[in-house]
Design a protein around this motif. Sequence first.
Motif, short mmCIF file in Angstrom:
data_model
loop_
_atom_site.label_atom_id
_atom_site.label_comp_id
_atom_site.label_asym_id
_atom_site.label_seq_id
_atom_site.Cartn_x
_atom_site.Cartn_y
_atom_site.Cartn_z
N GLY A 9 0.82 -1.20 0.00
CA GLY A 9 0.00 0.00 0.00
C GLY A 9 0.86 1.25 0.00
O GLY A 9 2.07 1.20 0.14
N GLY A 10 0.19 2.39 -0.17
CA GLY A 10 0.92 3.64 -0.15
C GLY A 10 0.12 4.75 -0.80
O GLY A 10 -1.09 4.61 -1.02
N LEU A 11 0.82 5.84 -1.07
CA LEU A 11 0.21 7.01 -1.70
C LEU A 11 0.56 7.02 -3.18
O LEU A 11 1.74 6.86 -3.55
CB LEU A 11 0.74 8.27 -1.02
N VAL A 12 -0.45 7.20 -4.01
CA VAL A 12 -0.24 7.20 -5.45
C VAL A 12 -1.14 8.27 -6.08
O VAL A 12 -2.23 8.56 -5.56
CB VAL A 12 -0.52 5.81 -6.06
N GLN A 13 -0.68 8.82 -7.16
CA GLN A 13 -1.47 9.82 -7.87
C GLN A 13 -2.57 9.12 -8.69
O GLN A 13 -2.40 7.96 -9.12
CB GLN A 13 -0.57 10.63 -8.81
N GLY A 14 -3.68 9.82 -8.86
CA GLY A 14 -4.75 9.29 -9.68
C GLY A 14 -4.25 8.88 -11.06
O GLY A 14 -3.48 9.60 -11.66
N GLY A 15 -4.70 7.71 -11.54
CA GLY A 15 -4.23 7.17 -12.79
C GLY A 15 -3.05 6.23 -12.64
O GLY A 15 -2.68 5.55 -13.61
N GLY A 16 -2.47 6.22 -11.46
CA GLY A 16 -1.31 5.39 -11.21
C GLY A 16 -1.67 3.95 -10.86
O GLY A 16 -2.84 3.55 -10.91
N SER A 17 -0.65 3.19 -10.49
CA SER A 17 -0.82 1.77 -10.18
C SER A 17 -0.14 1.40 -8.87
O SER A 17 0.84 2.04 -8.46
CB SER A 17 -0.22 0.92 -11.30
N LEU A 18 -0.67 0.38 -8.26
CA LEU A 18 -0.06 -0.24 -7.09
C LEU A 18 -0.29 -1.75 -7.17
O LEU A 18 -1.29 -2.20 -7.75
CB LEU A 18 -0.67 0.28 -5.79
N ARG A 19 0.62 -2.49 -6.57
CA ARG A 19 0.45 -3.93 -6.48
C ARG A 19 0.49 -4.34 -5.02
O ARG A 19 1.52 -4.16 -4.34
CB ARG A 19 1.54 -4.68 -7.23
N LEU A 20 -0.62 -4.86 -4.54
CA LEU A 20 -0.69 -5.35 -3.16
C LEU A 20 -0.33 -6.83 -3.14
O LEU A 20 -0.65 -7.57 -4.06
CB LEU A 20 -2.08 -5.16 -2.59
N SER A 21 0.32 -7.22 -2.06
CA SER A 21 0.65 -8.62 -1.84
C SER A 21 0.08 -9.05 -0.49
O SER A 21 -0.05 -8.22 0.42
CB SER A 21 2.17 -8.84 -1.83
N CYS A 22 -0.22 -10.31 -0.38
CA CYS A 22 -0.69 -10.88 0.88
C CYS A 22 -0.01 -12.23 1.06
O CYS A 22 -0.28 -13.17 0.31
CB CYS A 22 -2.20 -11.03 0.87
#
Length: 122
Positions: A9-22
Amino acid sequence: QVQLVESGGGLVQGGGSLRLSCAASGLSFSNYAMGWFRQAPGKEREFVAAIRRSGGSTTYADAVKGRFTVSRDNAKNTVYLQMNSLKPEDTSDYYCAASNLYSQLAALYSYWGQGTQVTVSS
Protein backbone atom coordinates in the motif's frame (compact mmCIF):
# COMPACT_ATOMS: atom_id res chain seq x y z
CA GLN A 1 -1.45 -19.85 13.93
CA VAL A 2 -2.80 -18.44 10.70
CA GLN A 3 -1.29 -15.18 9.52
CA LEU A 4 -2.15 -13.08 6.50
CA VAL A 5 0.17 -10.13 6.00
CA GLU A 6 -0.59 -7.48 3.40
CA SER A 7 1.99 -5.16 1.90
CA GLY A 8 2.36 -2.77 -1.02
CA GLY A 9 0.00 0.00 0.00
CA GLY A 10 0.92 3.64 -0.15
CA LEU A 11 0.21 7.01 -1.70
CA VAL A 12 -0.24 7.20 -5.45
CA GLN A 13 -1.47 9.82 -7.87
CA GLY A 14 -4.75 9.29 -9.68
CA GLY A 15 -4.23 7.17 -12.79
CA GLY A 16 -1.31 5.39 -11.21
CA SER A 17 -0.82 1.77 -10.18
CA LEU A 18 -0.06 -0.24 -7.09
CA ARG A 19 0.45 -3.93 -6.48
CA LEU A 20 -0.69 -5.35 -3.16
CA SER A 21 0.65 -8.62 -1.84
CA CYS A 22 -0.69 -10.88 0.88
CA ALA A 23 1.62 -13.53 2.32
CA ALA A 24 -0.10 -16.40 4.11
CA SER A 25 1.27 -18.75 6.72
CA GLY A 26 -0.13 -21.32 9.13
CA LEU A 27 -2.69 -22.71 6.68
CA SER A 28 -2.74 -24.94 3.64
CA PHE A 29 -2.87 -22.03 1.25
CA SER A 30 -3.83 -23.94 -1.89
CA ASN A 31 -6.94 -25.24 -0.11
CA TYR A 32 -8.39 -21.76 0.34
CA ALA A 33 -10.06 -19.29 -1.91
CA MET A 34 -8.64 -15.83 -1.36
CA GLY A 35 -10.39 -12.51 -1.38
CA TRP A 36 -9.59 -8.83 -1.25
CA PHE A 37 -11.87 -6.39 0.54
CA ARG A 38 -11.60 -2.71 1.35
CA GLN A 39 -13.01 -0.37 3.93
CA ALA A 40 -12.86 3.40 3.86
CA PRO A 41 -13.33 5.51 7.01
CA GLY A 42 -16.99 5.69 7.95
CA LYS A 43 -18.00 3.13 5.35
CA GLU A 44 -18.80 -0.55 5.40
CA ARG A 45 -16.31 -3.14 4.27
CA GLU A 46 -16.84 -4.00 0.62
CA PHE A 47 -15.79 -6.82 -1.64
CA VAL A 48 -13.10 -6.10 -4.22
CA ALA A 49 -11.95 -9.38 -5.80
CA ALA A 50 -11.66 -13.11 -5.17
CA ILE A 51 -9.77 -16.01 -6.69
CA ARG A 52 -10.39 -19.74 -6.56
CA ARG A 53 -7.99 -22.14 -4.88
CA SER A 54 -6.35 -23.08 -8.16
CA GLY A 55 -6.41 -19.56 -9.51
CA GLY A 56 -8.53 -20.74 -12.40
CA SER A 57 -11.40 -18.37 -11.76
CA THR A 58 -11.70 -14.82 -10.50
CA THR A 59 -14.51 -12.42 -9.71
CA TYR A 60 -14.54 -8.65 -9.21
CA ALA A 61 -16.72 -5.89 -7.87
CA ASP A 62 -18.17 -3.77 -10.66
CA ALA A 63 -16.31 -0.71 -9.34
CA VAL A 64 -12.91 -2.27 -10.06
CA LYS A 65 -13.63 -4.55 -13.01
CA GLY A 66 -11.22 -3.92 -15.85
CA ARG A 67 -8.79 -2.00 -13.61
CA PHE A 68 -7.83 -4.51 -10.90
CA THR A 69 -6.45 -8.02 -11.34
CA VAL A 70 -6.22 -10.66 -8.63
CA SER A 71 -3.71 -13.50 -8.93
CA ARG A 72 -2.01 -16.03 -6.70
CA ASP A 73 1.17 -18.05 -6.47
CA ASN A 74 0.44 -21.18 -4.48
CA ALA A 75 4.13 -22.08 -4.40
CA LYS A 76 4.80 -18.82 -2.55
CA ASN A 77 1.60 -18.83 -0.46
CA THR A 78 0.88 -15.35 -1.76
CA VAL A 79 -2.06 -13.59 -3.36
CA TYR A 80 -1.73 -10.34 -5.28
CA LEU A 81 -3.95 -7.45 -6.28
CA GLN A 82 -2.70 -5.42 -9.21
CA MET A 83 -4.48 -2.07 -9.22
CA ASN A 84 -4.28 0.10 -12.32
CA SER A 85 -5.93 3.37 -13.32
CA LEU A 86 -6.45 4.19 -9.67
CA LYS A 87 -9.05 6.76 -8.71
CA PRO A 88 -9.43 8.86 -5.55
CA GLU A 89 -12.49 6.79 -4.68
CA ASP A 90 -10.24 3.72 -4.43
CA THR A 91 -8.71 5.26 -1.30
CA SER A 92 -9.26 2.75 1.48
CA ASP A 93 -7.72 0.16 3.75
CA TYR A 94 -7.33 -3.07 1.79
CA TYR A 95 -7.60 -6.48 3.43
CA CYS A 96 -6.91 -9.97 2.18
CA ALA A 97 -8.89 -12.90 3.53
CA ALA A 98 -9.04 -16.68 3.22
CA SER A 99 -12.15 -18.81 2.83
CA ASN A 100 -13.10 -22.42 2.29
CA LEU A 101 -15.64 -21.11 -0.20
CA TYR A 102 -15.14 -19.00 -3.30
CA SER A 103 -17.41 -16.06 -2.49
CA GLN A 104 -17.96 -12.31 -2.47
CA LEU A 105 -19.41 -12.47 1.04
CA ALA A 106 -17.11 -11.25 3.79
CA ALA A 107 -18.96 -13.37 6.35
CA LEU A 108 -17.71 -16.53 4.66
CA TYR A 109 -14.05 -15.64 5.10
CA SER A 110 -12.44 -17.20 8.15
CA TYR A 111 -9.06 -15.48 8.25
CA TRP A 112 -8.17 -11.84 7.72
CA GLY A 113 -5.04 -9.77 7.43
CA GLN A 114 -4.43 -6.53 9.28
CA GLY A 115 -4.85 -4.38 6.19
CA THR A 116 -2.73 -2.02 4.15
CA GLN A 117 -3.63 1.58 3.41
CA VAL A 118 -4.02 2.87 -0.13
CA THR A 119 -4.40 6.59 -0.76
CA VAL A 120 -5.04 7.95 -4.23
CA SER A 121 -4.61 11.68 -4.74
CA SER A 122 -6.54 13.65 -7.32
